[in-house]
Scaffold this motif. Structure first.
Motif, PDB file in Angstrom:
ATOM      1  N   ASP A 421       0.815  -1.226   0.000  1.00  0.00           N
ATOM      2  CA  ASP A 421       0.000   0.000   0.000  1.00  0.00           C
ATOM      3  C   ASP A 421       0.846   1.273   0.000  1.00  0.00           C
ATOM      4  O   ASP A 421       0.310   2.374  -0.181  1.00  0.00           O
ATOM      5  N   SER A 424       4.445   2.507  -5.248  1.00  0.00           N
ATOM      6  CA  SER A 424       3.611   2.824  -6.413  1.00  0.00           C
ATOM      7  C   SER A 424       3.777   1.858  -7.582  1.00  0.00           C
ATOM      8  O   SER A 424       2.935   1.842  -8.480  1.00  0.00           O
ATOM      9  N   LYS A 449      -6.584  -5.117  -4.753  1.00  0.00           N
ATOM     10  CA  LYS A 449      -5.859  -3.855  -4.971  1.00  0.00           C
ATOM     11  C   LYS A 449      -4.586  -4.034  -5.806  1.00  0.00           C
ATOM     12  O   LYS A 449      -4.142  -3.096  -6.463  1.00  0.00           O
ATOM     13  N   HIS A 450      -3.993  -5.236  -5.757  1.00  0.00           N
ATOM     14  CA  HIS A 450      -2.681  -5.440  -6.381  1.00  0.00           C
ATOM     15  C   HIS A 450      -2.670  -6.726  -7.200  1.00  0.00           C
ATOM     16  O   HIS A 450      -3.466  -7.636  -6.961  1.00  0.00           O
ATOM     17  N   ASN A 479      -1.147  -1.380  -7.040  1.00  0.00           N
ATOM     18  CA  ASN A 479      -2.167  -0.415  -7.469  1.00  0.00           C
ATOM     19  C   ASN A 479      -2.874  -0.803  -8.759  1.00  0.00           C
ATOM     20  O   ASN A 479      -3.422   0.046  -9.469  1.00  0.00           O
TER      21      ASN A 479
END
Length: 613
Positions: A421, A424, A449-450, A479
């Protein structure tokens, strides 16, 4: 070669001036002309004799009076003797030699290699020398500090090394004069010298105070303030340890010292939840992802700084190989702004500071704080305001966390979640296999999320002799939700390293570079290589395990009755070792038979006695 006094040249010369690699090639068309009876006396007729002839001109005694003596000191010089027809598998021979420690050494390589493999001859030798020297120095220093708590010795080592630090054109009075000081003068000057050097290098005052708090109680020891112990250690560090940092390498010199200190004291570092990452694995992390020259590396549990060193060296190599202008300033910027580390263990923190200091950087953003604490959030926010934001995360987290009152250490999956988190572009982790199949809810949330790209099972003896952890490496693109993408699972059951009693696991046979190249080729082109057993590319769903064992498909058509029998025997041995608590111990077959015989003999006697009663 004919002793006429005229100039002669090898059949081929390969030069990489940037990497200081020089390779000579001597070729004979007939394989019967590969080597003479003594391998050296007929250089004009035989390939091996000829290549040794040419290499001989680069030995110290041959160029000691030459203006080229200093120039060639830094070069890696190799010779390859080839005879016969390379297109004919059974009618050619290849022998490979290298100048190692001023001797022409047969590398026992009978094929042509990539440039990286030839460079590895010398890297391995350098590391063998480093390990040998560290082991020797560690033994001396441990003997001198035998009355000091073994857990505190690394703190003192770190402080003494910092006190010996010097930059070009900046004199260090302590280093220049300590040899004439009394024991009491040395011990009383260490804190002020430490403070001055770290302040000059931009380390914040509150971080310096942390080191001083760890150090001050040690310096009150009577042995240290009234004998020459500190002076003897300073001599050893100055003459035999600090010069090792001149070798540009990912090798974690300070980390190796820490391991040696604990091993000497009879403490396995895994008991403290600290497992230092092997050098070839920190280097592998930098090759598993595409790295840009403006990347910023984050290590949330940086230990002695091994991942930061690997990331730093990768960025430096990338810049040096580019056509970018003002490379020197760009490299200095890497060292001062592109590395971020957090470490909550005060001993590890002090070692990381000294490690980076001698890598040419005393101002790295290495913070003494818990990655899960508010102070970390403040540090990251302050860096972001300066335009410094992590893009890549590398971590080998503390193992065995449970996140409860009795064991407040966070679990590996929690370290992974928080790291992903905060970066980037990419995150890479090495962790125990249990992380990859437990905590379904957390793993599912990560994939929302990833993107999980690769999971690579590592050899079971990777951390030997310090730990017996089965681990895997996972690579994430951050991300970007995972969605319906496939994951590449790979089983790397052998990294080519060999375990020895005194040196740990080392690449004695120069196998790692080739194994690594094969690994990278296969995971980047999985459709070409997947076999259902050692390499699998597949889509995963919620609650699926992130391990190849859950997705591999065994081809049973090749199994025989002998395979079945062998599997049953292995299972019986496993159960026996489990019953006797021997699973994590390295026991050979003969010793195991003796242990089993004694164990079941005692069990039988105990049973008979019980029946009689």
């Amino acid at each position: 070669k004919n002793k006429t006094g005229k100039s002669g040249y090898p059949d081929g010369i390969y030069i990489n001036e940037a990497k200081k690699l020089l390779i000579h090639l001597e070729v004979k068309p007939d394989s019967s002309k590969h080597i003479s009876k003594d391998g050296k006396s007929e250089p004009e007729k035989f390939a091996v004799d000829g290549i040794k002839h040419y290499l001989g001109f680069f030995l110290k005694e041959s160029i000691k009076n030459s203006t080229n003596q200093d120039y060639f000191k830094a070069w890696k010089i190799t010779g390859i003797a080839v005879s016969g027809d390379l297109d004919d598998e059974y009618n050619h021979r290849i022998s490979t030699y290298a100048i190692i420690n001023q001797k022409i050494v047969d590398q026992n390589i009978n094929s042509l290699l990539d440039e990286a493999d030839y460079l590895n001859f010398f890297e391995t030798v350098n590391e063998e020398e480093i390990v040998t020297k560290i082991s020797s120095s560690s033994k001396k220093i441990n003997n001198l500090l035998r009355n000091v708590d073994s857990q505190k010795r690394p703190v003192l080592l770190s402080a003494l090394m910092i006190c010996l630090f010097e930059k070009d054109n900046v004199p260090n009075d302590f280093r220049n004069n300590y040899a004439g000081y009394s024991p009491l003068t040395i011990s009383t000057n260490i804190p002020s010298t430490l403070r001055q050097i770290l302040s000059n290098e931009g380390v914040p005052q509150d971080k310096i105070e942390i080191l001083e708090r760890e150090l001050t109680p040690l310096l009150g020891d009577i042995d240290l303030s009234q004998t020459d112990i500190l002076k003897d250690i300073l001599h050893e560090l100055r003459d035999n340890v600090i010069p090792l940092f001149k070798n540009k390498s990912n090798y974690d010199i300070i980390g190796k010292f820490y391991e040696e200190f604990l091993r000497y004291a009879g403490v396995a570092n895994v008991k403290k939840g600290i497992v230092l990452t092997p050098k070839h694995i920190t280097g592998l992390f930098t090759e598993l992802i595409p790295i840009k020259t403006d990347d910023v590396f984050l290590d949330p549990a940086c230990g002695t700084g091994a991942f930061l060193i690997a990331g730093m060296n990768k960025l430096i190599d990338t810049i040096q190989a580019s056509s970018m202008p003002d490379k020197e300033n760009l490299i200095q910027k890497i060292k001062t702004t592109k590395l971020i580390g957090f470490e909550k263990n005060p001993t590890m923190y002090s070692l990381a500071i000294s490690n980076m200091l001698f890598r040419g950087d005393g101002k790295s953003q290495i913070f003494y704080s818990d990655f899960f604490g508010k102070e970390t959030d403040n540090e990251l926010k302050a860096l972001a305001e300066k335009g410094i934001k992590p893009t890549i995360g590398f971590i080998n987290p503390p193992y065995g966390g449970k996140d409860n009152k009795d064991n407040p250490t966070k679990k590996e999956i929690q370290f992974l979640t928080r790291m992903l988190d905060h970066v980037s572009r990419y995150g890479v982790i090495i962790a125990p296999l249990s992380m990859y199949f437990k905590d379904d809810n957390i793993r599912n949330a990560i994939l929302k999320k990833h993107t999980l790209k690769y999971v690579i099972n590592m050899p079971k003896d990777l951390f030997q002799p310090n730990a017996a952890s089965n681990t895997a490496i996972a690579v994430f693109e951050t991300n970007t939700p995972h969605g319906n993408k496939g994951v590449v699972f790979f089983d790397l059951n052998d990294d080519g390293l060999v375990l020895s009693k005194s040196k740990g696991r080392t690449d004695v046979y120069n196998k790692w570079n080739r194994i690594k190249a094969d690994l990278l080729e296969k995971i980047q082109n999985p459709d070409k290589y997947q076999d259902g057993l050692t390499l699998v590319k597949t889509k995963i769903n919620d609650n699926d395990e992130w391990l190849i064992q859950a997705h591999a498909v065994t081809d049973y058509s090749h199994l025989s009755e002998n395979d079945f029998t062998r599997a049953i025997k292995d299972y019986l041995i496993f159960n026996a070792k489990k019953e006797m608590n021997l699973l994590e111990k390295d026991v050979d077959e003969i010793a195991l038979l003796e242990i089993i015989a004694d164990y079941y003999s005692e069990s039988a006697n105990s049973s008979q006695k019980s029946e009689a009663e």
